[in-house]
Scaffold this active site. Structure first.
Site, PDB file in Angstrom:
ATOM      1  CB  SER A 141      -0.879   0.010   1.243  1.00  0.00           C
ATOM      2  OG  SER A 141      -0.068   0.232   2.381  1.00  0.00           O
ATOM      3  CE  LYS A 142       0.322   8.564  -1.082  1.00  0.00           C
ATOM      4  NZ  LYS A 142       1.255   8.787  -0.022  1.00  0.00           N
ATOM      5  NE  ARG A 143      -0.584   2.360   7.892  1.00  0.00           N
ATOM      6  CZ  ARG A 143      -0.142   3.035   8.943  1.00  0.00           C
ATOM      7  NH1 ARG A 143      -0.189   4.352   8.933  1.00  0.00           N
ATOM      8  NH2 ARG A 143       0.344   2.420   9.995  1.00  0.00           N
TER       9      ARG A 143
END
Ligand code: GLU
Length: 500
Positions: free
Chosen positions: A262-264
């Protein structure tokens, strides 16, 4: 339909293209090149609610940066223009009408409030609502209502959608190139909306119609689309068309290998998951990009190619052309691919060494005279991961030492080292030819004449000049510092080093 391979990358411009999307584009491109086919770029922008300004341009620029060039499509043109679905809007209605006329689709007039109420009532009884063969007969649509009533609703301008009439009984089967046979019972598929009340087709209708019209032979796309594939097969059947061959690519997993990337993860790990830097037009938030972080396009491509595919040999370094030669759908893994940033960095280190040093100097050390820039690039080339580190290395190199490596001083600073440095300090002013060989010769000579071993002095000399116990070639470094600077640094060190 022609026999030759035609594949497409069909992104929706709903934000920056994720690196997984770039991998999908790359695999399509490689497959087309390998098979002597065509690679198309189609922009799927029928979902106006999710349209993000600048996203289409971002997609085009990212592909252009990496050299994943479409043969047909947005920005290139071709026999099936236009390749932007919003510009093909009128065409889809005719296909939906064809399904209506054949009894394969129907009008549905239910409002979103009515459907919400239906969902809530199902939930209160512990089950999930599906618009399907069991429920459609009790809802507000052209199957349940009398023909006159339907005509009247349409004539009076009541908003409607068009839904696919999914057969009550049956099994959908298809053989995916990567996942092999996929079987789904039609009872698990709901009557998906094909045309929305705003007159726009949904992704499913537009995607299938365009893949057919554009004569797509292979649909290579991310695994997140696998659940949609049975519905797409049903649509091909409803139209009486031959379905393309499907290949659903493995997910990209977190660097540790558990869960979807994920971008996280990227924010936490400080690495990019987008090909290029992206500024969110709504919030102004900036996301890192491979390009701006200093990943070379060759390294990015090589890294992406190996995320889910391997050549079956030991070879790791592949140019785009070599990838196209080696590529095959058979060698794509079913299991998710771990996004190993260290591997991306390793590729970058390899490709930096293959760059033209003069070009690197011109691009990354533009303020230095060309010959000096080139000398610095040569000195640091195998000590950097990203080209922008060059300027940092040069600045560090040129700054006089603020501190001296204490561990080296503790173990190597002794009477021999002291007299060695003193002899060197005396001999350096007389060196006429200030280049690596000349400097080395002078040092060698003076130490030998005084019975001091090189090994006792060289690391201390490095600490004296740079502050560090390790670094690039010392003789070349001394040449680059220049004679006067070396003499100055040496005398400063002799004054500052601890008393013995
Ligand atoms: N528009 C879809 C996307 O954004 C395309 C999926 C497909 O390739 O069918 O990924």
């Amino acid at each position: 339909m022609s026999d030759s391979v035609r594949v497409r990358f069909a992104p929706s411009p709903t934000g920056p293209l994720h690196i997984g999307g770039v991998r999908t584009a790359l695999y399509n491109y490689l497959f087309a090149r390998k098979m002597g086919g065509k690679f198309l770029l189609r922009i799927e922008d029928t979902d106006q609610a999710r349209f993000v300004p600048g996203a289409e341009n971002y997609i085009l620029e990212s592909l252009a940066w990496l050299g994943i060039s479409p043969d047909e499509g947005v920005g290139v043109g071709g026999p099936h223009e236009p390749y932007r679905q919003s510009e093909r809007k009128d065409l889809y209605k005719a296909y939906a009408d064809q399904l209506l006329a054949d009894g394969k689709a129907y009008y549905a007039f239910d409002t979103s409030e009515e459907l919400d109420a239906m969902r809530a009532s199902f939930e209160s009884q512990g089950s999930a609502f599906q618009y399907n063969s069991l429920t459609r007969v009790k809802l507000k649509n052209s199957i349940a209502l009398a023909p006159a009533e339907v005509e009247e609703l349409i004539a009076s301008g009541t908003p409607y959608v068009i839904r696919l009439k999914v057969p009550a009984k049956g099994e959908v089967r298809f053989q995916d190139s990567i996942r092999d046979w996929v079987h789904v019972h039609t009872s698990s598929i709901d009557d998906k909306v094909l045309m929305k009340s705003d007159g726009m087709p949904t992704y499913h209708l537009a995607n299938v119609v365009d893949d057919h019209i554009m004569e797509i032979t292979h649909v290579i796309r991310g695994e997140e689309w696998l659940p949609s594939a049975p519905l797409h097969i049903l649509l091909y059947q409803a139209f009486g068309w031959k379905a393309p061959q499907f290949a659903h690519l493995p997910l990209l997993l977190k660097p540790e290998g558990n869960g979807k990337l994920s971008k996280r993860d990227a924010d936490l790990g400080g690495f990019p998951v987008f090909p290029m830097e992206w500024t969110d037009p709504a919030t102004g938030a900036i996301s890192k990009g491979f390009k701006q972080e200093g990943y070379l396009k060759e390294a990015t491509l090589n890294f992406l190619a190996f995320l889910g595919w391997n050549p079956g040999t030991e070879q790791e370094m592949f140019s785009l052309t070599e990838l196209a030669d080696a590529f095959s759908l058979e060698r794509i893994n079913k299991a998710g691919a771990k996004f190993d940033v260290k591997k991306a960095q390793w590729f970058n280190e390899q490709y930096i060494k293959q760059q033209d040093p003069a070009a690197l100097a011109a691009d990354y050390l533009p303020n230095l005279p060309a010959d000096q820039g080139l000398a610095f690039v040569t000195l640091f080339l195998d000590r950097i991961t990203f080209p922008q580190e060059l300027a940092v290395k040069v600045a560090e190199f040129q700054a006089r030492p603020a501190i001296y490596d204490e561990a080296v001083l503790a173990s190597k600073w002794n009477a021999d080292a002291l007299s060695g440095l003193q002899f060197i300090a005396q001999s350096l002013p007389g060196v006429d030819s200030w280049e690596p060989e000349g400097i080395k010769h002078a040092i060698h000579e003076v130490l030998e004449a005084n019975g001091i071993k090189m090994g006792k002095v060289m690391q201390i000399l490095r600490v004296a000049l740079s502050g560090n116990g390790a670094g690039p070639d010392l003789m070349i470094s001394m040449q680059l510092w220049g004679k006067a600077e070396v003499i100055e640094r040496l005398s400063t060190a002799l004054a500052k080093f601890p008393a013995l």
